[in-house]
Motif scaffolding. Sequence first.
Motif, PDB file in Angstrom:
ATOM      1  N   UNK A  48       0.511  -1.225  -0.135  1.00 25.96           N
ATOM      2  CA  UNK A  48       0.020   0.072  -0.065  1.00 25.96           C
ATOM      3  C   UNK A  48       1.106   1.006  -0.156  1.00 25.96           C
ATOM      4  N   UNK A  49       1.208   1.697  -1.452  1.00 30.93           N
ATOM      5  CA  UNK A  49       2.479   3.275  -1.123  1.00 30.93           C
ATOM      6  C   UNK A  49       1.158   4.413  -1.313  1.00 30.93           C
ATOM      7  N   UNK A  50       2.004   5.152  -0.029  1.00 31.88           N
ATOM      8  CA  UNK A  50       1.219   6.625  -0.570  1.00 31.88           C
ATOM      9  C   UNK A  50       1.345   7.842   0.669  1.00 31.88           C
ATOM     10  N   UNK A  51       1.485   8.601   0.608  1.00 26.92           N
ATOM     11  CA  UNK A  51       2.098   9.546   1.050  1.00 26.92           C
ATOM     12  C   UNK A  51       0.710  10.891   1.289  1.00 26.92           C
ATOM     13  N   UNK A  52       1.591  11.530   3.029  1.00 28.10           N
ATOM     14  CA  UNK A  52       0.175  12.519   3.388  1.00 28.10           C
ATOM     15  C   UNK A  52      -0.386  13.301   2.482  1.00 28.10           C
ATOM     16  N   UNK A  53       0.619  14.108   1.465  1.00 26.69           N
ATOM     17  CA  UNK A  53      -0.291  15.224   0.991  1.00 26.69           C
ATOM     18  C   UNK A  53      -1.959  14.432   0.027  1.00 26.69           C
ATOM     19  N   UNK A  54      -1.842  13.387  -0.523  1.00 26.46           N
ATOM     20  CA  UNK A  54      -3.221  13.175  -1.135  1.00 26.46           C
ATOM     21  C   UNK A  54      -4.275  12.354  -0.355  1.00 26.46           C
ATOM     22  N   UNK A  55      -3.556  12.974   1.109  1.00 29.31           N
ATOM     23  CA  UNK A  55      -5.022  12.717   2.472  1.00 29.31           C
ATOM     24  C   UNK A  55      -5.412  13.382   2.779  1.00 29.31           C
ATOM     25  N   UNK A  56      -6.728  13.587   2.813  1.00 27.83           N
ATOM     26  CA  UNK A  56      -7.604  14.642   3.657  1.00 27.83           C
ATOM     27  C   UNK A  56      -8.263  14.217   4.612  1.00 27.83           C
ATOM     28  N   UNK A  57      -8.364  14.377   5.847  1.00 31.33           N
ATOM     29  CA  UNK A  57      -9.256  13.703   6.738  1.00 31.33           C
ATOM     30  C   UNK A  57     -10.714  15.705   6.687  1.00 31.33           C
ATOM     31  N   UNK A  58     -12.242  14.507   5.957  1.00 27.14           N
ATOM     32  CA  UNK A  58     -13.159  15.429   5.713  1.00 27.14           C
ATOM     33  C   UNK A  58     -14.174  15.128   7.253  1.00 27.14           C
ATOM     34  N   UNK A  59     -14.120  14.833   8.255  1.00 28.83           N
ATOM     35  CA  UNK A  59     -14.817  14.918   9.187  1.00 28.83           C
ATOM     36  C   UNK A  59     -15.267  13.367   8.775  1.00 28.83           C
ATOM     37  N   UNK A  60     -16.588  13.026   8.347  1.00 30.99           N
ATOM     38  CA  UNK A  60     -16.390  11.327   8.304  1.00 30.99           C
ATOM     39  C   UNK A  60     -16.362  10.765   7.157  1.00 30.99           C
ATOM     40  N   UNK A  61     -15.698  11.507   5.981  1.00 31.31           N
ATOM     41  CA  UNK A  61     -15.094  11.230   4.521  1.00 31.31           C
ATOM     42  C   UNK A  61     -13.306  11.408   4.799  1.00 31.31           C
ATOM     43  N   UNK A  62     -12.644  10.951   4.593  1.00 31.83           N
ATOM     44  CA  UNK A  62     -11.375  10.455   3.778  1.00 31.83           C
ATOM     45  C   UNK A  62     -11.383  10.457   2.811  1.00 31.83           C
ATOM     46  N   UNK A  63     -11.132  11.923   2.307  1.00 30.10           N
ATOM     47  CA  UNK A  63     -10.606  12.538   0.709  1.00 30.10           C
ATOM     48  C   UNK A  63      -8.762  11.861   0.354  1.00 30.10           C
ATOM     49  N   UNK A  64      -9.236  11.311  -0.926  1.00 30.87           N
ATOM     50  CA  UNK A  64      -7.536  10.377  -1.549  1.00 30.87           C
ATOM     51  C   UNK A  64      -7.409  10.618  -2.457  1.00 30.87           C
ATOM     52  N   UNK A  65      -6.662  10.928  -3.071  1.00 31.25           N
ATOM     53  CA  UNK A  65      -6.003  11.454  -4.856  1.00 31.25           C
ATOM     54  C   UNK A  65      -4.846   9.910  -4.698  1.00 31.25           C
ATOM     55  N   UNK A  66      -4.967   9.660  -5.739  1.00 32.36           N
ATOM     56  CA  UNK A  66      -4.231   7.694  -6.211  1.00 32.36           C
ATOM     57  C   UNK A  66      -4.644   7.963  -7.763  1.00 32.36           C
ATOM     58  N   UNK A  67      -3.587   7.318  -8.260  1.00 31.26           N
ATOM     59  CA  UNK A  67      -3.242   6.805  -9.303  1.00 31.26           C
ATOM     60  C   UNK A  67      -3.810   5.233  -9.581  1.00 31.26           C
ATOM     61  N   UNK A  68      -4.900   4.799 -10.510  1.00 25.39           N
ATOM     62  CA  UNK A  68      -4.966   3.102 -10.751  1.00 25.39           C
ATOM     63  C   UNK A  68      -4.648   2.929 -12.192  1.00 25.39           C
TER      64      UNK A  68
END
Length: 303
Positions: free
Chosen positions: A130-150
């Motif tokens: 699971x490759x991940x960096x914090x710049x792609x992750x945004x907590x938004x209350x009940x949501x977690x927004x994640x930038x990715x490339x699939x």
Amino acid sequence: MNLHITNETSKLKAVVLGTAESIGPIPTLEEAYDPKSKEHIKGGTYPKEEDMVREMEAVAAVLEKYNVKVYRPKIIKDYNQIFTRDIAFVIDDKFIISNILPDRDQEIEAIKHVIDQIDSSKIIRLPEEAHIEGGDVMPMGDYIFVGTYKGKDYKDFITARTNWQAVEALEKAFPDKEVVSFSLKKSNTVAKDNALHLDCCFQPVGKGKAILYKEGFLIEDEYNWLVEFFGKENVYEITRDEMYQMNSNIFSISEDVVISEKGFTRLNAWLREQGITVEEVPYAEISKQEGLLRCSTLPLIRD
């Protein structure tokens, strides 16, 4: 330390701010991780250490002005430790250690003095795949927004930092939240066509507002979902050049106060129109490495 991060804009109490001290020699083109750094290496305009140190100290001064507890990494000789957002992130009371580029694995060791203050049961290490960096992750209350490339060509892009396996890992780690992923455009060679992280083309700010760059998203429906989430009247659209200058990568101290680059004249005027205090700092040299204010901060506690 009692971690608490549920969003991007609540009043900041504690943060890890990176350091530009002992950053080492100018990297070779082969050592550069992003197209903007390569551009400045080729052009002979790569930022000088003393300029970047001065820029980061200006940020530290603003944070201290607002009584934020500021932690700094232990300095590793000849090692880039500016972008602390990449190496870890906090969601609720959990500290998630990123799986980042192997060349950067010493960076997490440099904040061990911070991690040692956290209850070990609150520290999460995601699976190796699971490759991940914090710049792609945004907590938004009940949501977690994640930038990715699939894309199947994920491995071909050094600029693709968060994969589909990481999105699934976050879904398992936070079953009570809705994880919403956004596919980002990637380029190893053209900085203006590369959304390195989600915060390079999107960021919440103030009370229910958002900064957005449409062309950073691979799938228009995903961009439209964000516009609908915030409401079109609450969205500030940036241009390709403004994205390149990192206009969406400012940093919120609270809903009413942001730190922004002094050259972002159009954005800063809009922020002030929203009733937000804009603390302007020089950060144009650091932006040459395709990162700005959000990238160099790792929030630990917000009210």
